[in-house]
Design an enzyme around this catalytic site. Structure first.
Site, PDB file in Angstrom:
ATOM      1  N   ASP B 319       0.848  -1.194   0.000  1.00  0.00           N
ATOM      2  CA  ASP B 319       0.000   0.000   0.000  1.00  0.00           C
ATOM      3  C   ASP B 319       0.890   1.253   0.000  1.00  0.00           C
ATOM      4  O   ASP B 319       0.638   2.221   0.704  1.00  0.00           O
ATOM      5  CB  ASP B 319      -0.970   0.009   1.184  1.00  0.00           C
ATOM      6  CG  ASP B 319      -2.069   1.057   1.016  1.00  0.00           C
ATOM      7  OD1 ASP B 319      -2.271   1.509  -0.127  1.00  0.00           O
ATOM      8  OD2 ASP B 319      -2.708   1.418   2.024  1.00  0.00           O
ATOM      9  N   GLY B 338      -1.474   7.435   4.776  1.00  0.00           N
ATOM     10  CA  GLY B 338      -0.624   6.782   3.789  1.00  0.00           C
ATOM     11  C   GLY B 338       0.814   6.680   4.236  1.00  0.00           C
ATOM     12  O   GLY B 338       1.273   7.469   5.063  1.00  0.00           O
TER      13      GLY B 338
END
Lengths: 327, 436
Positions: B319, B338
């Site tokens: 990710d 993130g």
């Protein structure tokens, strides 16, 4: 499901020999027998000849009143019914619904009752709701012809398609017919698949899954999601119109993608039988479901379908006229 | 598909004296791999220094692991539109350093990957700038707005490997249903991040005691479960192929497990972060630990590890999502979610192996052969004839993560200063060394 056709009442059938078309209304192809369909097509053959003469006028409907009641915009179907009625001698009135009392909030049933009071003999109805024509037919004393109700049926279109095929191919029995495009929303597709199956054709439907109605695989047709496989070897490729509002991401991503995978072009048409014929109920979206070269090409029957449309509608009006009071 | 090896004929190479780990069979053994023409030509105990003749480069692995290169199904690359966060070239360098030989890039670029021309652009940029293989994941809906189906057929022809709605779920169930129905005609894979936006609300971390103590708004596990439940119903209805990109809770695991038992064509992935970190790592409002889905409770993490071991979880992803300093040097609630992860993916995963929670072949399976199976790729396995995407690493070699040495443009790693084990010493893509 309710029968699409009210049987002629007992008094009339006992008063004369049983007619070949024993229905007072034409509400759908569903419920018509094969001999009844073939009888209408035979009558339409004669009407083709009538329409090709200089003197096209007949008097079967002389003195009769025909109302074209179109709740949905239409050019060719309405014109076709108007011409058919006039060629048979009827007085034809087109109801422009856009300016009518419907806009003022009148219900369908009230409109029907009001029109009925004017004593028409035949009402031709198009409505955007499936089943609306059926409902209206129950509220009037005259004959009713379904000129398209929602996504349900468009019987005269199916009849004119069958007539066009029969005249060109000499038969319908045994032909492979691929109906391609927005089957889910198409009344043309529904009427056609019932009629063509009844006359012994092998019917295929070809569409992206989003444009196939639920349960289509149980409706006696072969289902294809890949157009190339779907039209392979077909004798008739029948394209359906894709409504603009369905092209833009709701059912298919785009016009470009639809044309690429589900539009009929010369390359895909080569996969059909060498003598395959191409049909489209119109109006066509050039370059979307059908390319210009196919639409205008030698295999296209699109204009012939329009001519057959008038003939078939004359046949339908004539068949129904036999049941009008004092006929 | 782009084949980095096709541009240049790389010299044959033999990796000998290695611990070969085959993720497909779960077997491991001593031996070597002989590579030529971009492919694995020979394999096994018979490939030794003595068996190789001629002028061929021989790498003595000294007992290090040799396995297929990793396939990372979820990498954000800022091309086009966010080149300050990551480029194809920088992501590719990071991937090569981390042993990742194939990256699937997410469609949430600017503009989104919703047009065949953008897929083409990415393929060309990758051909010219990437050392590893790049697979564009295209947008499932136009502009990722969740309203209109994207051109799945044309995007697929252009080279899209799968279809995803980026980091947001398709909220409208009718749109999702039609997208699934349409995608099935092309046998296209739908990848979806399941999160109900309304339930997630303005949440910034896992809902629970810790969030309450920190005074932060929580995202309950149900936000994921509700959307995933909906999706499973739609998959059952439409028969489409579906991959849940990022699950983070035991509830989601149950839903996927049930769907698999039902026979639905469903798979799922988990972020390496959710597998190796928990909400306590947020500590003192550390924004590098602000992630989506959020880091969960330790109990949830342990359930995910079990799910990985049992095979319910198919895939581990990095990710990878670089965020610039400005997006992280703000209060936790306002920070972007993130983290970068390409370079730490393998070593972080090896934590589970060292903790004896999972075997090495099983860990590698979730990073190599399973993603390859889901995406229909020929790489990701140790087999003669397979593409020579290979890595060599010593699973025990310790190192401390130093953000300054990372190849990614952004340095927001949640493993900042972490002690990890397992550095990649050699990465081959189509037989070409791209990292040593």
């Amino acid at each position: 499901m309710q029968a699409a056709f009210a049987p002629i009442d007992a008094f009339m059938s006992s008063a004369r020999p049983k007619p070949l078309f024993p229905h007072r209304h034409l509400l759908g192809i569903e419920g018509l027998s094969r001999p009844e369909i073939e009888h209408l097509l035979d009558m339409a053959e004669e009407a083709v000849e009538v329409s090709r003469q200089v003197e096209k006028k007949r008097s079967i409907l002389r003195g009769r009143t025909q109302i074209n009641l179109f709740f949905e915009a239409s050019t060719r179907t309405q014109a076709s019914f108007e011409l058919a009625g006039k060629r048979l001698g009827a007085d034809v009135m087109n109801m422009a619904v856009a300016n009518s009392s419907v806009k003022k909030g009148e219900t369908l049933i009230d409109t029907a009752v009001t029109l009925n009071a004017m004593r028409p003999d035949i009402i031709i109805v198009r409505h955007h709701c499936s089943g609306a024509v059926d409902l209206l037919a129950k509220k009037v004393g005259c004959s009713v012809v379904n000129a398209g109700d929602g996504s349900h049926e468009h019987p005269t279109q199916a009849l004119l398609d069958a007539l066009t095929i029969r005249r060109r191919k000499g038969r319908i029995e045994g032909l492979t017919v691929a109906i391609c495009g927005d089957v889910a929303h198409s009344r043309v597709a529904r009427s056609n698949l019932i009629l063509l199956s009844a006359l012994g054709a092998r019917v295929r439907v070809v569409a992206p899954s989003t444009l196939l109605p639920t349960g289509i695989d149980r409706m006696g047709v072969e289902v294809f999601r890949d157009m190339k496989a779907g039209i392979a070897g077909a004798d008739i490729v029948m394209m359906l119109r894709l409504q603009r509002e369905r092209m833009d991401g709701a059912y298919v991503p785009s016009l470009k993608e639809y044309a690429r995978f589900h539009g009929l072009d010369d390359e895909k048409l080569k996969l059909a039988a060498p003598d395959a014929l191409v049909m489209h109920p119109g109006p066509i979206n050039r370059g979307v479901e059908i390319s210009t070269s196919v639409a205008d090409g030698p295999q296209s029957l699109i204009n012939e379908q329009v001519e057959m449309g008038v003939a078939v509608r004359m046949a339908v009006l004539e068949a129904l006229a036999q049941h009008l009071p004092n006929a | 598909m782009k084949d980095p090896g096709s541009r240049m004929a790389y010299a044959p190479i033999a990796l000998v004296n290695a611990r070969l780990v085959d993720p497909v069979s779960g077997q491991e053994g001593r031996g070597g791999v002989f590579v030529a023409d971009g492919q694995i030509k020979d394999l096994g105990a018979g490939v030794t220094r003595d068996a190789i003749s001629g002028d061929i480069r021989i790498v003595d692995c000294g007992g290090d692991v040799v396995s297929p290169g990793l396939i990372d199904m979820r990498v954000f690359v800022g091309e086009p539109g966010a080149e300050h966060r990551e480029t194809i070239a920088s992501a590719s360098r990071a991937a090569a350093a981390g042993g990742v030989t194939t990256i699937c890039v997410t469609p949430d670029t600017t503009p989104a990957i919703d047009d065949p021309a953008i897929v083409d652009f990415l393929m060309r940029r990758a051909r010219d700038n990437a050392q590893v293989r790049l697979l564009p994941v295209a947008a499932l809906t136009k502009g990722l707005h969740g309203r209109e189906i994207a051109e799945i057929g044309l995007l697929g022809e252009a080279g899209a490997a799968a279809f995803s709605n980026g980091r947001r779920s398709v909220r409208n169930a009718q749109v999702m249903r039609r997208a699934m129905t349409y995608a099935r005609d092309f046998d296209a894979l739908i990848m979806h991040v399941a999160q109900d936006e309304d339930l997630a609300g303005s949440g910034v971390m896992n809902a629970g005691e810790l969030a309450s103590r920190l005074g932060l708004t929580g995202i309950p596990p149900e936000a994921e479960a509700v959307m995933l439940d909906r999706d499973m119903r739609l998959v059952a209805m439409t028969g489409s192929r579906y991959h849940a990109e990022l699950i983070s809770t035991g509830l989601s695991l149950e839903i996927i497990s049930r769907a698999k038992k039902q026979g639905l064509k469903v798979s799922c992935g988990v972020s390496i972060n959710n597998l190796t970190l928990n909400e306590n790592d947020i500590g003192d409002y550390r924004t590098f630990l602000k992630l989506m889905p959020p880091l969960r409770h330790e109990d949830e993490r342990l359930v995910l590890v079990e799910g990985l071991a049992s095979g319910v979880i198919d895939v581990i992803v990095s990710d990878h999502d670089g965020q610039d300093v400005e997006a992280k040097r703000v209060p936790f609630a306002e920070a972007e979610a993130g983290a970068v992860g390409l370079e730490t993916l393998l070593a972080a995963g090896l934590r589970l192996v060292h903790a004896e929670q999972i075997s090495l072949p099983k860990l590698l399976r979730a990073m190599t052969s399973r993603p390859a199976e889901i995406l229909g790729l020929p790489q990701g396995r140790l087999a003669i004839g397979a593409p020579a995407d290979l890595i060599r690493f010593d699973p025990d070699e310790p190192f401390v993560v130093d953000p300054r040495t990372l190849h990614a443009i952004c340095k927001n790693t949640p493993f900042d200063e972490a002690r990890l084990q397992g550095r990649v010493k050699l990465t081959l893509v189509a037989g070409a060394p791209v990292h040593e």
